[in-house]
Structures are given as C-alpha cells and as structure tokens.
Design a protein around this motif. Structure first.
Motif, PDB file in Angstrom:
ATOM      1  N   HIS A  79       0.835  -1.198   0.000  1.00 23.18           N
ATOM      2  CA  HIS A  79       0.000   0.000   0.000  1.00 23.18           C
ATOM      3  C   HIS A  79       0.873   1.253   0.000  1.00 23.18           C
ATOM      4  O   HIS A  79       1.845   1.339   0.748  1.00 23.18           O
ATOM      5  CB  HIS A  79      -0.910   0.008   1.236  1.00 23.18           C
ATOM      6  CG  HIS A  79      -1.836  -1.178   1.277  1.00 23.18           C
ATOM      7  ND1 HIS A  79      -3.049  -1.202   0.647  1.00 23.18           N
ATOM      8  CD2 HIS A  79      -1.675  -2.410   1.837  1.00 23.18           C
ATOM      9  CE1 HIS A  79      -3.627  -2.384   0.826  1.00 23.18           C
ATOM     10  NE2 HIS A  79      -2.820  -3.132   1.547  1.00 23.18           N
ATOM     11  N   VAL A 117      -2.765  10.276   7.642  1.00 22.65           N
ATOM     12  CA  VAL A 117      -2.205   9.405   6.614  1.00 22.65           C
ATOM     13  C   VAL A 117      -3.332   8.914   5.715  1.00 22.65           C
ATOM     14  O   VAL A 117      -4.314   8.366   6.217  1.00 22.65           O
ATOM     15  CB  VAL A 117      -1.501   8.198   7.277  1.00 22.65           C
ATOM     16  CG1 VAL A 117      -1.011   7.242   6.211  1.00 22.65           C
ATOM     17  CG2 VAL A 117      -0.340   8.681   8.147  1.00 22.65           C
ATOM     18  N   VAL A 118      -3.204   9.164   4.448  1.00 17.87           N
ATOM     19  CA  VAL A 118      -4.280   8.801   3.514  1.00 17.87           C
ATOM     20  C   VAL A 118      -3.791   7.711   2.556  1.00 17.87           C
ATOM     21  O   VAL A 118      -2.641   7.748   2.095  1.00 17.87           O
ATOM     22  CB  VAL A 118      -4.733  10.036   2.709  1.00 17.87           C
ATOM     23  CG1 VAL A 118      -5.783   9.660   1.679  1.00 17.87           C
ATOM     24  CG2 VAL A 118      -5.280  11.105   3.647  1.00 17.87           C
ATOM     25  N   HIS A 119      -4.657   6.745   2.306  1.00 16.09           N
ATOM     26  CA  HIS A 119      -4.321   5.641   1.406  1.00 16.09           C
ATOM     27  C   HIS A 119      -4.398   6.128  -0.028  1.00 16.09           C
ATOM     28  O   HIS A 119      -5.404   6.697  -0.458  1.00 16.09           O
ATOM     29  CB  HIS A 119      -5.336   4.514   1.616  1.00 16.09           C
ATOM     30  CG  HIS A 119      -5.037   3.274   0.844  1.00 16.09           C
ATOM     31  ND1 HIS A 119      -5.372   3.114  -0.487  1.00 16.09           N
ATOM     32  CD2 HIS A 119      -4.427   2.132   1.227  1.00 16.09           C
ATOM     33  CE1 HIS A 119      -4.977   1.916  -0.882  1.00 16.09           C
ATOM     34  NE2 HIS A 119      -4.405   1.300   0.130  1.00 16.09           N
TER      35      HIS A 119
ATOM     36  N   LYS C 162      -1.203   1.407  13.233  1.00  8.82           N
ATOM     37  CA  LYS C 162      -1.202   2.457  12.189  1.00  8.82           C
ATOM     38  C   LYS C 162      -2.607   2.599  11.620  1.00  8.82           C
ATOM     39  O   LYS C 162      -3.294   1.606  11.402  1.00  8.82           O
ATOM     40  CB  LYS C 162      -0.218   2.094  11.090  1.00  8.82           C
ATOM     41  CG  LYS C 162       1.228   2.265  11.564  1.00  8.82           C
ATOM     42  CD  LYS C 162       2.216   2.107  10.445  1.00  8.82           C
ATOM     43  CE  LYS C 162       3.636   2.387  10.955  1.00  8.82           C
ATOM     44  NZ  LYS C 162       4.653   1.830  10.042  1.00  8.82           N
ATOM     45  N   ARG C 163      -2.997   3.850  11.365  1.00  9.50           N
ATOM     46  CA  ARG C 163      -4.348   4.135  10.879  1.00  9.50           C
ATOM     47  C   ARG C 163      -4.251   4.811   9.521  1.00  9.50           C
ATOM     48  O   ARG C 163      -3.470   5.740   9.334  1.00  9.50           O
ATOM     49  CB  ARG C 163      -5.074   5.075  11.872  1.00  9.50           C
ATOM     50  CG  ARG C 163      -6.527   5.357  11.525  1.00  9.50           C
ATOM     51  CD  ARG C 163      -7.118   6.416  12.448  1.00  9.50           C
ATOM     52  NE  ARG C 163      -7.061   6.019  13.833  1.00  9.50           N
ATOM     53  CZ  ARG C 163      -8.022   5.329  14.439  1.00  9.50           C
ATOM     54  NH1 ARG C 163      -9.072   4.905  13.753  1.00  9.50           N
ATOM     55  NH2 ARG C 163      -7.919   5.019  15.722  1.00  9.50           N
ATOM     56  N   TRP C 164      -5.035   4.343   8.577  1.00  9.06           N
ATOM     57  CA  TRP C 164      -5.092   4.956   7.246  1.00  9.06           C
ATOM     58  C   TRP C 164      -6.465   5.578   7.060  1.00  9.06           C
ATOM     59  O   TRP C 164      -7.454   5.064   7.608  1.00  9.06           O
ATOM     60  CB  TRP C 164      -4.926   3.925   6.135  1.00  9.06           C
ATOM     61  CG  TRP C 164      -3.757   3.039   6.224  1.00  9.06           C
ATOM     62  CD1 TRP C 164      -2.659   3.195   7.022  1.00  9.06           C
ATOM     63  CD2 TRP C 164      -3.567   1.830   5.512  1.00  9.06           C
ATOM     64  NE1 TRP C 164      -1.799   2.161   6.822  1.00  9.06           N
ATOM     65  CE2 TRP C 164      -2.315   1.307   5.891  1.00  9.06           C
ATOM     66  CE3 TRP C 164      -4.319   1.146   4.558  1.00  9.06           C
ATOM     67  CZ2 TRP C 164      -1.830   0.121   5.368  1.00  9.06           C
ATOM     68  CZ3 TRP C 164      -3.829  -0.038   4.049  1.00  9.06           C
ATOM     69  CH2 TRP C 164      -2.579  -0.544   4.447  1.00  9.06           C
ATOM     70  N   PHE C 165      -6.532   6.600   6.242  1.00  7.77           N
ATOM     71  CA  PHE C 165      -7.826   7.223   5.942  1.00  7.77           C
ATOM     72  C   PHE C 165      -8.119   7.120   4.459  1.00  7.77           C
ATOM     73  O   PHE C 165      -7.230   7.188   3.611  1.00  7.77           O
ATOM     74  CB  PHE C 165      -7.808   8.707   6.352  1.00  7.77           C
ATOM     75  CG  PHE C 165      -8.017   8.902   7.828  1.00  7.77           C
ATOM     76  CD1 PHE C 165      -6.944   8.937   8.701  1.00  7.77           C
ATOM     77  CD2 PHE C 165      -9.303   9.011   8.359  1.00  7.77           C
ATOM     78  CE1 PHE C 165      -7.133   9.093  10.060  1.00  7.77           C
ATOM     79  CE2 PHE C 165      -9.496   9.171   9.719  1.00  7.77           C
ATOM     80  CZ  PHE C 165      -8.417   9.203  10.577  1.00  7.77           C
ATOM     81  N   PHE C 166      -9.395   6.939   4.153  1.00  2.00           N
ATOM     82  CA  PHE C 166      -9.875   6.953   2.776  1.00  2.00           C
ATOM     83  C   PHE C 166     -11.010   7.972   2.738  1.00  2.00           C
ATOM     84  O   PHE C 166     -11.791   8.058   3.695  1.00  2.00           O
ATOM     85  CB  PHE C 166     -10.446   5.586   2.372  1.00  2.00           C
ATOM     86  CG  PHE C 166      -9.470   4.453   2.465  1.00  2.00           C
ATOM     87  CD1 PHE C 166      -9.119   3.897   3.696  1.00  2.00           C
ATOM     88  CD2 PHE C 166      -8.890   3.937   1.322  1.00  2.00           C
ATOM     89  CE1 PHE C 166      -8.227   2.837   3.785  1.00  2.00           C
ATOM     90  CE2 PHE C 166      -7.989   2.881   1.396  1.00  2.00           C
ATOM     91  CZ  PHE C 166      -7.648   2.333   2.621  1.00  2.00           C
ATOM     92  N   VAL C 175     -10.319  -2.913   0.568  1.00  2.00           N
ATOM     93  CA  VAL C 175      -8.906  -2.693   0.868  1.00  2.00           C
ATOM     94  C   VAL C 175      -8.191  -4.048   0.715  1.00  2.00           C
ATOM     95  O   VAL C 175      -8.383  -4.942   1.543  1.00  2.00           O
ATOM     96  CB  VAL C 175      -8.700  -2.153   2.295  1.00  2.00           C
ATOM     97  CG1 VAL C 175      -7.229  -1.786   2.515  1.00  2.00           C
ATOM     98  CG2 VAL C 175      -9.593  -0.941   2.542  1.00  2.00           C
TER      99      VAL C 175
END
Lengths: 160, 152, 203
Positions: A79, A117-119, C162-166, C175
């Motif tokens: 990712h 943090v953005v994917h 860990k954190r991700w944002f969409f 995902v």
C-alpha cells in the motif's frame, strides 16, 4: 470592491490590527471573495495621526503565490500512503503517481482536507512507485508547482 | 475546495465559494436574525417558496436574486459590530463577483426570464418594499440560508 | 386571549436539538422553581403569521417536546416557544432562535458492515435515514437530502497501531493486500461539505 461601488467607498476596519504596533497584518479572513481589494494603513502617536497610505493598485487573492505541498510518501506492505500538511478547506491536493519504469501510465488522485495518513493506492508486489503533489485552489483556479518526486518500494510478495 | 461550487444553468455557469459564504453567514446568523422581530413575514419564502420555481427559470431568478442582494440588501446592513460588518463585506463581495459572472451570461441572452420567475421576483420586491429599508435589508440578510439552501 | 399577569421566572435555554432531522424542543426549568411547574408549547413557521399550539405538550411537567412532525418540511424554517405555569401564575413565552432543519441538524455516523477474505476487507456504508413519522412511512436517506455527502473511512491495523484514511463518495470500499491473521478496526464518518455537517466516527 463592493464597498467602493455600492457602499459609498466605505472602508471596513480590521480590529485585530487596529491598533497594532506590528508592521504586518494578516488579512486572509477579510480577503475572502474573488474580487479586487484596496488596503490602507495610517500611523498614530498619541493624538496625532498620519494620512492614510493606500496600496497602489488593487490586490486580489488570485495574485497569491502557491507553494508546493509538504509531501511524505510511505509504503506499508503493498500500500502506498501519503501524508500532506493540511492547509485548510480552500485547498485541494492533486497527486500524480506511477510505477517506476512506466512513466507513460501516470495516475491522478485529488485529495481534500487531509489531516492524517491517507491511502493512495495498492502496489504490485516488489514494484517501486513514485509520487508527486501540487496544491490547487478551486476558488481562484490556480495550482502550485509540483513537489519533488518521492519513490517507495512495495514489500516483496508479503503484505504489510 | 470542499465547498467551491460551479452552478450550471444551461450554457451559463457561475462559481461560488459556498463553504466560505456559508461559514461567514453561520458566524453572524444569530446576531442578524435576532435583529428581525417579524416572524410573520418572509422576503424570500412566502407566500410562494423558491423551491416551486421551474428549473428553466432558475438562471434568471438566481441572477435577479444575486443582484437584489448586491443592489438593495448588503449596503443597508451596516451594524455597530465590526466582526459582523467584516463578514457581511466578505459575503457581499462574493455575491458581487457571482452576479457579474451570471450577468455576462444574461447579456448573451442565455438566461431567459419566464413569466413565473418574473412574477416570483415581483413578489419578493413587494415583500421587501413592505418594510422600512433597514428592517427589510436585515430580514433579507437573515434569510441568506434560504437562498443558499435553494441554490444548492 | 386575556393573559394572566406573569410573574413566574421564564424557562431558560429554549432551543431545538435535532439529530437526523428528529427535531426536539428542549428547555431548562425557570430558576428557583421546584417541582410542580407545568409547561405549554407552541410553534410557528417562519414567514407565516400563526402560532400553533402543540396539544400533546400542553400542561406537561417534562422539559422537552418532540416537534419533528411539525417541522418535517426542511424547506421551511421554524420558531418554537414555551410558557411555564405554577400555582396560578405564569412566565412569559420564551422563544427559540430561528430553526433551519437543513443546516441545524446533527447527523449520526453511517452504518458500517465489514466482510473479509484472508487478504482483504470489504466495507459497506449506509447513511442514516431522515426521521419519519412511522415505520410505514417511506424512508428518505440523508444522501437524498445532502447530495454532496461523502464518507471518511479509517482503517486501523491493531498490530502496528497504524491508521489509514480513505475519502470516498460512493458507499463501498475494498482494501486488498492486507496481512492475514491481523485484526483491522474500521470506522467511518459522514462529511457534508456544504452546508458543512460532519458526523462523529462510528464505533
């Protein structure tokens, strides 16, 4: 401009800088419409006042200069993640990314109001991906130059 | 931006920073609406709601309303509160820019006024002229969210 | 109508509290009054001259009154008012500020349903519905009320923290390429850019 044309040329005081001892004043909140503005300053010492000094010509927020965004690119497993400094609701970020060696196949994503943090996307195992970003302000329809490109490599065939 | 809207009316388009305008209005809404004691009269929404306007008439009535606020409303809304005045100035200048944009399109005859919108706008002016200038201007400014809700 | 001379202190903090356009009038009891205070409520559509009494909230001792039914047309704006009574005396009518159901409501977080394979998770989001009078009434999703509605989705890897944002506009998200045997926590928030409305994140 409204004041000049429809309100008898009246001036709007900016309370944060009236009075102030600084020789700088942040007028961002007041210059919040896509029209031309005039600004003026005068000095006061005790009871004496100087004449008003007024900006030459007009200022419009479209004249602002836009700097490239602070970008941080991370890989976690397969990712690609990005972190951008949040500049407030008026800003969008336009990101271009591609797999190294496939420069002709550039993909784009527009991110708004990032605060963490953005994917960005999912990578193929072991591949290296490159990212660059620019700020865009729709209200003035202008963009900054791109940030330096950053590349990250996806982990082999295992995930994060 | 998260709130910059491009409104399309046939060939006409007008861009407005709706998020900024709404944020400015929200900041002064309570102050402005508390200056309007008349509950029984609305400038924009009664007796006929804006929501009943045909889509073919939206361009014309939008331009008429933007000009109405620019010509008649904002200039009579000066208050003793500097913060409120600054927010009104921001909104007024945004409306000025938008009404110009739409005005150019109207000059190219792409923003035709039908009978319904003409009638509706006459009603709005009649409501406005039924009050003294300052009360009418303050009431109209207090109804800005009615206009923005309808536009969006 | 001939009103009594009203010497009772007024109800305080009269306001609408609205969630998903379920619009409930709330107030605080007049200062210094113990038990036994009764209230009555009226409301008005802004721009229409008539105050309308709410029979179900006449001579009540609670300090709220559900006006959802009376204020369900979100193209209108409203006022409401409360009067207190105790031992033969009364207070003045105390009014709310002008209430706009479209901009003055709070939105609940979306419903989140998650399914997973060994390497990916699929997330389905459902926006809450606008309040309705009865279960039989047709449901209106807040997505229809706020066409610009978007979702912010957060995915937390419980192992790495860990954190991700969409940020997505449609209501599904997949995902892929996740670590097998790892717990991921998904949470989502509704974001309406204009009028600016943000829900909390779902649990």
């Amino acid at each position: 401009e409204y004041e000049r044309e429809y309100a008898g040329g009246s001036w709007i005081p900016i309370s944060e800088c009236s009075p102030t001892t600084a020789t700088i004043c942040n007028v961002t909140e007041d210059i919040s419409a896509p029209v031309a503005y005039k600004l003026r300053v005068r000095a006061e010492l005790g009871a004496t006042r100087s004449p008003w000094a007024t900006t030459e010509g007009f200022f419009s927020r479209a004249m602002t200069s836009l700097t490239p965004p602070e970008l941080r690119v991370l890989a976690e497993g397969q990712h690609v993640l990005v972190q951008l400094a949040d500049l407030g609701p008026s800003f969008q970020f336009r990101l271009l990314y591609w797999r190294k060696g496939h420069e002709s196949r550039v993909q784009q994503k527009v991110l708004r109001e990032v605060s963490s943090v953005v994917h960005l996307d999912t990578m193929e195992a072991g591949a290296e991906y490159c990212v660059k970003a620019q700020t865009h302000v729709q209200a003035i329809n202008r963009s900054s130059s791109f940030s330096p490109t950053q590349c990250v490599r996806a982990q082999g065939d295992t995930s994060l | 931006t998260a709130g910059n809207k491009i409104f399309h009316f046939g060939p006409c388009r007008v861009s407005m920073s709706m998020a900024e305008i709404r944020a400015g209005f929200s900041a002064i809404k309570a102050n402005i609406q508390s200056r309007d004691p008349i509950r029984s009269l609305s400038i924009l929404s009664h007796p006929h709601s804006l929501h009943k306007v045909k889509s073919s008439d939206r361009c014309c009535i939008t331009h008429q309303l933007l000009s109405f606020y620019v010509d008649k409303v904002f200039r009579h809304c000066r208050t003793e509160d500097s913060f409120v005045n600054r927010k009104i100035s921001s909104i007024a200048n945004s409306f000025l820019s938008a009404s110009r944009e739409l005005g150019q399109c109207r000059e190219q005859n792409n923003c035709v006024c039908g009978e319904e919108s003409t009638e509706k706008f006459k009603q709005i002016l009649a409501n406005y002229e039924g009050l003294d200038v300052t009360s009418a201007a303050m009431k109209s400014l207090g109804e800005l969210d009615i206009l923005l809700d309808w536009m969006e | 109508s001939g009103e009594l001379y009203c010497s009772l202190p007024n109800p305080r903090n009269v306001r609408f509290e609205s969630i998903n356009m379920k619009n409930v009038l709330h107030w605080s009891a007049p200062e210094g009054t113990g038990d036994g205070v009764l209230y009555k409520v009226k409301y008005a559509v802004y721009g229409v001259g008539k105050w309308i009494r709410k029979p179900e909230c006449r001579n009540i001792n609670r300090t709220w009154c559900d006006l959802s039914s009376e204020t369900s047309d979100y193209e209108e704006q409203y006022y409401a008012s409360v009067k207190a009574f105790l031992n033969g005396t009364c207070s003045d009518w105390m009014e709310t500020a002008r209430f706009n159901p479209l901009t003055d409501t709070k939105i609940d977080p979306p419903m989140v349903s998650v399914s997973s394979t060994d390497r990916s998770i699929s997330i389905m989001l459902t926006a809450p519905e606008k309040w309705k009078r009865s279960p039989e009434e047709e449901s209106i999703s807040l997505l229809q009320v706020y066409p610009g509605l978007q979702y912010n989705v957060s995915v937390l890897n419980k192992k790495t923290k860990k954190r991700w944002f969409f940020s997505i506009s449609n209501n599904t998200l997949v995902v892929p390429w996740l670590q097998p045997g790892t717990a991921y926590c998904v949470s989502a928030q509704i974001h309406v850019p204009t009028p600016l409305l943000d829900s909390d994140f779902s649990k």
